[in-house]
Structure formats: structure tokens, C-alpha cells
Design a protein around this motif. Sequence first.
Motif, PDB file in Angstrom:
ATOM      1  N   ILE A 458      53.170 -36.931  -0.859  1.00 20.68           N
ATOM      2  CA  ILE A 458      53.337 -38.248  -0.225  1.00 20.68           C
ATOM      3  C   ILE A 458      54.144 -39.162  -1.133  1.00 20.68           C
ATOM      4  O   ILE A 458      55.101 -39.818  -0.710  1.00 20.68           O
ATOM      5  N   TRP A 459      53.780 -39.213  -2.412  1.00 27.03           N
ATOM      6  CA  TRP A 459      54.459 -40.077  -3.381  1.00 27.03           C
ATOM      7  C   TRP A 459      55.941 -39.722  -3.457  1.00 27.03           C
ATOM      8  O   TRP A 459      56.814 -40.604  -3.430  1.00 27.03           O
ATOM      9  N   GLN A 460      56.245 -38.441  -3.549  1.00 28.27           N
ATOM     10  CA  GLN A 460      57.624 -38.004  -3.704  1.00 28.27           C
ATOM     11  C   GLN A 460      58.438 -38.211  -2.422  1.00 28.27           C
ATOM     12  O   GLN A 460      59.600 -38.622  -2.470  1.00 28.27           O
ATOM     13  N   TRP A 461      57.840 -37.930  -1.293  1.00 30.21           N
ATOM     14  CA  TRP A 461      58.562 -38.104  -0.022  1.00 30.21           C
ATOM     15  C   TRP A 461      58.913 -39.580   0.200  1.00 30.21           C
ATOM     16  O   TRP A 461      59.987 -39.889   0.720  1.00 30.21           O
ATOM     17  N   ILE A 462      58.020 -40.475  -0.185  1.00 28.23           N
ATOM     18  CA  ILE A 462      58.323 -41.910  -0.075  1.00 28.23           C
ATOM     19  C   ILE A 462      59.473 -42.268  -1.010  1.00 28.23           C
ATOM     20  O   ILE A 462      60.414 -42.978  -0.624  1.00 28.23           O
ATOM     21  N   ARG A 463      59.414 -41.786  -2.236  1.00 30.72           N
ATOM     22  CA  ARG A 463      60.425 -42.144  -3.238  1.00 30.72           C
ATOM     23  C   ARG A 463      61.834 -41.805  -2.759  1.00 30.72           C
ATOM     24  O   ARG A 463      62.786 -42.567  -2.996  1.00 30.72           O
ATOM     25  N   TYR A 464      61.962 -40.643  -2.102  1.00 32.51           N
ATOM     26  CA  TYR A 464      63.298 -40.202  -1.697  1.00 32.51           C
ATOM     27  C   TYR A 464      63.581 -40.451  -0.212  1.00 32.51           C
ATOM     28  O   TYR A 464      64.608 -39.990   0.292  1.00 32.51           O
ATOM     29  N   GLY A 465      62.704 -41.171   0.457  1.00 34.44           N
ATOM     30  CA  GLY A 465      62.942 -41.506   1.846  1.00 34.44           C
ATOM     31  C   GLY A 465      63.206 -40.291   2.716  1.00 34.44           C
ATOM     32  O   GLY A 465      64.123 -40.272   3.545  1.00 34.44           O
ATOM     33  N   ILE A 466      62.385 -39.270   2.544  1.00 41.60           N
ATOM     34  CA  ILE A 466      62.574 -38.018   3.282  1.00 41.60           C
ATOM     35  C   ILE A 466      62.447 -38.278   4.786  1.00 41.60           C
ATOM     36  O   ILE A 466      61.562 -39.017   5.226  1.00 41.60           O
ATOM     37  N   VAL A 467      63.323 -37.657   5.547  1.00 45.25           N
ATOM     38  CA  VAL A 467      63.302 -37.775   7.001  1.00 45.25           C
ATOM     39  C   VAL A 467      62.676 -36.505   7.573  1.00 45.25           C
ATOM     40  O   VAL A 467      63.087 -35.387   7.246  1.00 45.25           O
ATOM     41  N   THR A 468      61.703 -36.666   8.427  1.00 50.01           N
ATOM     42  CA  THR A 468      61.006 -35.515   9.004  1.00 50.01           C
ATOM     43  C   THR A 468      61.872 -34.830  10.053  1.00 50.01           C
ATOM     44  O   THR A 468      62.912 -35.348  10.478  1.00 50.01           O
ATOM     45  N   GLU A 469      61.433 -33.670  10.465  1.00 51.68           N
ATOM     46  CA  GLU A 469      62.142 -32.922  11.500  1.00 51.68           C
ATOM     47  C   GLU A 469      62.279 -33.729  12.787  1.00 51.68           C
ATOM     48  O   GLU A 469      63.240 -33.558  13.539  1.00 51.68           O
ATOM     49  N   GLU A 470      61.333 -34.616  13.020  1.00 48.12           N
ATOM     50  CA  GLU A 470      61.364 -35.429  14.235  1.00 48.12           C
ATOM     51  C   GLU A 470      62.217 -36.678  14.086  1.00 48.12           C
ATOM     52  O   GLU A 470      62.344 -37.481  15.018  1.00 48.12           O
ATOM     53  N   GLY A 471      62.791 -36.877  12.875  1.00 42.93           N
ATOM     54  CA  GLY A 471      63.660 -38.026  12.653  1.00 42.93           C
ATOM     55  C   GLY A 471      62.976 -39.247  12.091  1.00 42.93           C
ATOM     56  O   GLY A 471      63.563 -40.335  12.039  1.00 42.93           O
ATOM     57  N   THR A 472      61.739 -39.107  11.615  1.00 42.34           N
ATOM     58  CA  THR A 472      60.986 -40.230  11.061  1.00 42.34           C
ATOM     59  C   THR A 472      61.245 -40.352   9.564  1.00 42.34           C
ATOM     60  O   THR A 472      61.071 -39.375   8.826  1.00 42.34           O
ATOM     61  N   ILE A 474      60.137 -41.375   5.994  1.00 42.90           N
ATOM     62  CA  ILE A 474      58.836 -41.581   5.341  1.00 42.90           C
ATOM     63  C   ILE A 474      58.939 -42.773   4.397  1.00 42.90           C
ATOM     64  O   ILE A 474      59.716 -42.761   3.436  1.00 42.90           O
ATOM     65  N   THR A 475      58.170 -43.796   4.680  1.00 51.36           N
ATOM     66  CA  THR A 475      58.169 -45.016   3.888  1.00 51.36           C
ATOM     67  C   THR A 475      56.747 -45.373   3.471  1.00 51.36           C
ATOM     68  O   THR A 475      55.761 -44.838   4.005  1.00 51.36           O
ATOM     69  N   HIS A 476      56.670 -46.307   2.540  1.00 47.16           N
ATOM     70  CA  HIS A 476      55.370 -46.813   2.098  1.00 47.16           C
ATOM     71  C   HIS A 476      54.596 -47.386   3.285  1.00 47.16           C
ATOM     72  O   HIS A 476      53.396 -47.110   3.468  1.00 47.16           O
ATOM     73  N   ALA A 477      55.274 -48.173   4.116  1.00 43.60           N
ATOM     74  CA  ALA A 477      54.605 -48.803   5.258  1.00 43.60           C
ATOM     75  C   ALA A 477      54.105 -47.772   6.256  1.00 43.60           C
ATOM     76  O   ALA A 477      53.009 -47.910   6.819  1.00 43.60           O
ATOM     77  N   LEU A 478      54.914 -46.731   6.491  1.00 43.13           N
ATOM     78  CA  LEU A 478      54.490 -45.691   7.430  1.00 43.13           C
ATOM     79  C   LEU A 478      53.233 -44.993   6.924  1.00 43.13           C
ATOM     80  O   LEU A 478      52.279 -44.790   7.692  1.00 43.13           O
TER      81      LEU A 478
END
Length: 536
Positions: A458-472, A474-478
Amino acid sequence: MTIRADLDERFDEILTPASLAFLARLHDQFAGRRHDRLDARMRFRKRIENGHDLRFLPETRSIRENTEWRVAGAGPGLDDRRVEITGPTDRKMTINALNSGAKAWLADLEDATSPTWANVIGGQISLFDAIRGQIDFVSEEGKEYRVTAEETPTIIMRPRGWQLVEKHLWYTDRAGHTSPASASLVDFGLYFFHNAQALIDGGRGPYFYLPKLENHLEARLWDDIFTFSENALRIPHGSIRATVLIETISAAFEMDEILYELRDHAAGLNAGRWDYIFSLIKNYRCRGRSYVLPERSLITMTVPFMRAYTELLVQTCHKRGAHAIGGMSAFIPNRRDPEVTERALAKVADDKRREANDGFDGSWVAHPDLIPTARAEFDAVLGDRPNQLERQRPEVSVTARELIDLSGIEKTVTDAGLRSNVSIALRYIESWLRGTGAAAIDNLMEDAATAEISRSQIWQWIRYGIVTEEGTTITHALVESLLQEELRAMQRSGSDRFDEAAEIVKMVALEEDFPTFLTIPAYAQYLVERPAAIAA
């Protein structure tokens, strides 16, 4: 040593004046070196964050290239380890493990145990009674549990790691400084003091699993503790046998050296897959998007960097006469859904078949119902042999780059995978706060290691703003929104620890600072003794 806690029934049998004096001697000798090793860990992590790449140590090349030295190897009762069951040491789980039919039991005071005072000392009482054949248990419903197996597993105790303290026991050094005791020295010291001779007399021990070692100097510290303890209690040198979990990325580069430092006491190495993945994320979390891993279900043992790690482990162990023990299968059979169970058992069989064919001498399961499946795969390869140490694997050649090469891995992250990580982190931590460190979640037995993967991803995906397969994106707020949704759903269960668990998730997954282990701040601030937290 000073006790800063109430003593429950029979606690005085473990916390005797003589055992506390032994703990004080261990701290006199080794507490300072423990702090030195922890300081070295911090400096090492900073070096990796600043761009240093791991490599095989040039200064220990002679140890790796010397083909003559061997380790002590399996002690009595430890030759055959084809299936080992893991689990906490409360009385019910102790009896279940002893009745399981496994060859060995990892009696876990670490990741599968929430370190409440009741669990820590209650676990020592369970082990004391189990070793002497005097353990039983009656549940609140009146159900009786007894050891009925003719042959019980060999006990291998896992103490807590170097990073943890025991806040209910305080040590005062020669200069008058007082601090919480080392959890590692407490767990090892109490168990060894009370049980070493009884285990030797019974022909099966004393044996230990050593968790979260990061390098050969930490192995040297443990070896010195073993030698000191054997001498202090007049136990023959080399009676102790230790299996080291290779569950940190740095330890994978020093497997030969770790075995060498422990050679008078070493029995083997274990491929601790979940902590190993967590260690890679933790150490390389700031090194760019190329080090971002996909969701946990996709990080199998056949991806290149995990394959390189396990191949090197088997080769290193067998070259030195040590056992190679495979990773955890944590599925919990679902009796209400036979199809789910059938598919999961097929995956367990595939996993154990691969390990057995790769040369592993045994492997782990988290549930007794997995033992027949795992044993069948190792039986098919081992036959009547207790192990396959003769498989030297000379064809294996692993480079430093291969151990950290994440290229070629599908980097898929889905909305469901993100939500799963949030849910697992929240539910596991809540269970841990209630005193249960091995938690059944979604048909898997989760422990601290899997919660660590969840929160670090979770921490790493937020840091790099990873986009999910569905196009979302990943942010701190999400993530905070998902956490609140999961929190509302879980609060309907009636537990009052979910609010605290959510605060811990925020602390370890959403803040800019990255705690090295979630259990450190959680233990310091949130693990409060309550009647509901006391293990059976």
C-alpha cells in the motif's frame, strides 16, 4: 531483571529467581552487541535507499569458495523434516500440533504469536508441559484436548526477532541504566534454561528457528549466545541446533557465511517466502518504479527472483551438509465449499512437488489438513530416505543481479488486490491486538509477515501513484476511503479493537515515514492487556 507485570497462574514456575538470573547474564553479555547489530541494520538500509546494490561480500569470498567445511547438521530426532507444521504455543494449538502427524513443529513465539504477557509466558508453560508429556486443555465449552499421537513432532522453537523488546521484563545494566529486555533473549533464555536438559534426555533438542537475520554478523551473535548458554548450564557444546530463516534480502547474499558462523550449531536454512518479499519491498521501496511488485497473489515461487533465491538456498545447504526447508502453505480447508478446497489442495501439491523435485528436504504447512498432501509429494521423491542431502545441485549458478531482478514479472495491480491488502492489514492487526497472532482470513492462515506485505505494498503503490488494471490511481485519499469502508464493515463484528487497528494501518501504511516493522509501534502503543487478549 525486574518483572513489571502481574503473575498469572503458574507464571512463577517459569519466572524463577534462577531463570531471571540467567536472563540477566545473557543481557550482561549480549545486550550491547544486540544494539550494535540494530544500529548496523539502520545504516545498511540507508545505504540501499541511497543507491547501494547488494552483492556477495568480497571479504568473505574464501568462506564461499572453501569446499571443505561442513555444519553440524541435523541433531537427534531431526533427520527427517519432510513436513513441518507451524503455529503458536497456546495450549490448544500446542496439542493440535503434537497430534498433527508432522515430523517437526515450529513452535512459534514470533510472527504467529501476539506478544501479550499472557501469550509469552503462557507459551513457555505450554512448551514446558509438552516436553514433559503433561499437557492437556479444556475449552470454555468443556471440550477436552489431549495428546493422543504415538509419535509427536520434534519441537523447534522460534523466538522473537532482534528488533523486538519485552516490555514486561526490564534489565538494569552495570551502569544502572534500565530498559526493556530483548524479546529474543527472553524467549530463548527461558526456554533453554528450563528445557535444554529435558530435551537432550528425550533425544530431541534443544532446537531453534532463528528469524529475520540480516547478515552473518547477526548469526555470529547467536552462535556466541548458544556457546555461552551451553557453558553456563553445563550442556555439551553443539547440543543446540539452529535453522536460520532466510527471510531478508540481505541474508540471501550471505547464506554460506551465516552457516559458517553457526557451523557448530547449524542444522539448515529455511526459505521464508513472505518475509523475504516484505524485506525486498522495504529495502528497495524508494528505488523507483522498477522495484514495485504486483499484488501478492502474483508473486509466486516461480517468478525469476524467487526462483533464484530458492535454487541458491538448496545448493548452499547441501554443499554444507545442512537441510533446506521450503516455504509456507497457509491455506485453510473450507469444509463448506469442497470445490474451493480441492483447487487449493491442488496448488499446495504443485508447490510441494516443485520443492521436493528441486532438492528441498522438507517444507512448512500452517494447518494439519495440509499434511497428507505435502507429505505425499515429499514421499514420492524421498521414498525411505530421511532427506536428500546428496543432491548437490552443481548446475545452479545464481548471480547477485538475479537475486534482485524483477524484470519479466507481471506488475498487475487490481482494485480488488488493493482492497484485499487494506482488509488483510486491518483484520490481521485487529486480531493481533486481541492476542491472536495466527488469524484465519479468507481461507488463509495469516501472520505478521503477510500483514507486512499488505501494508508495505500500500505504501509503495501510493508513493508511485500506481494505476490499477481498472484505471484507478492509488492515492492516499483512496486508501483512507477504503480503510474507512472496511472499518465500518468490520465494526459490525462486535470487536472494540478495530478503531485502534485502523490507526495502526494509517501509521504504518499511510504516513511518509516507513516503520521497519509494524509490530514495533503497535506493541509500544496499542498492545494493552485485556481479559479478551489472554490466550487459552
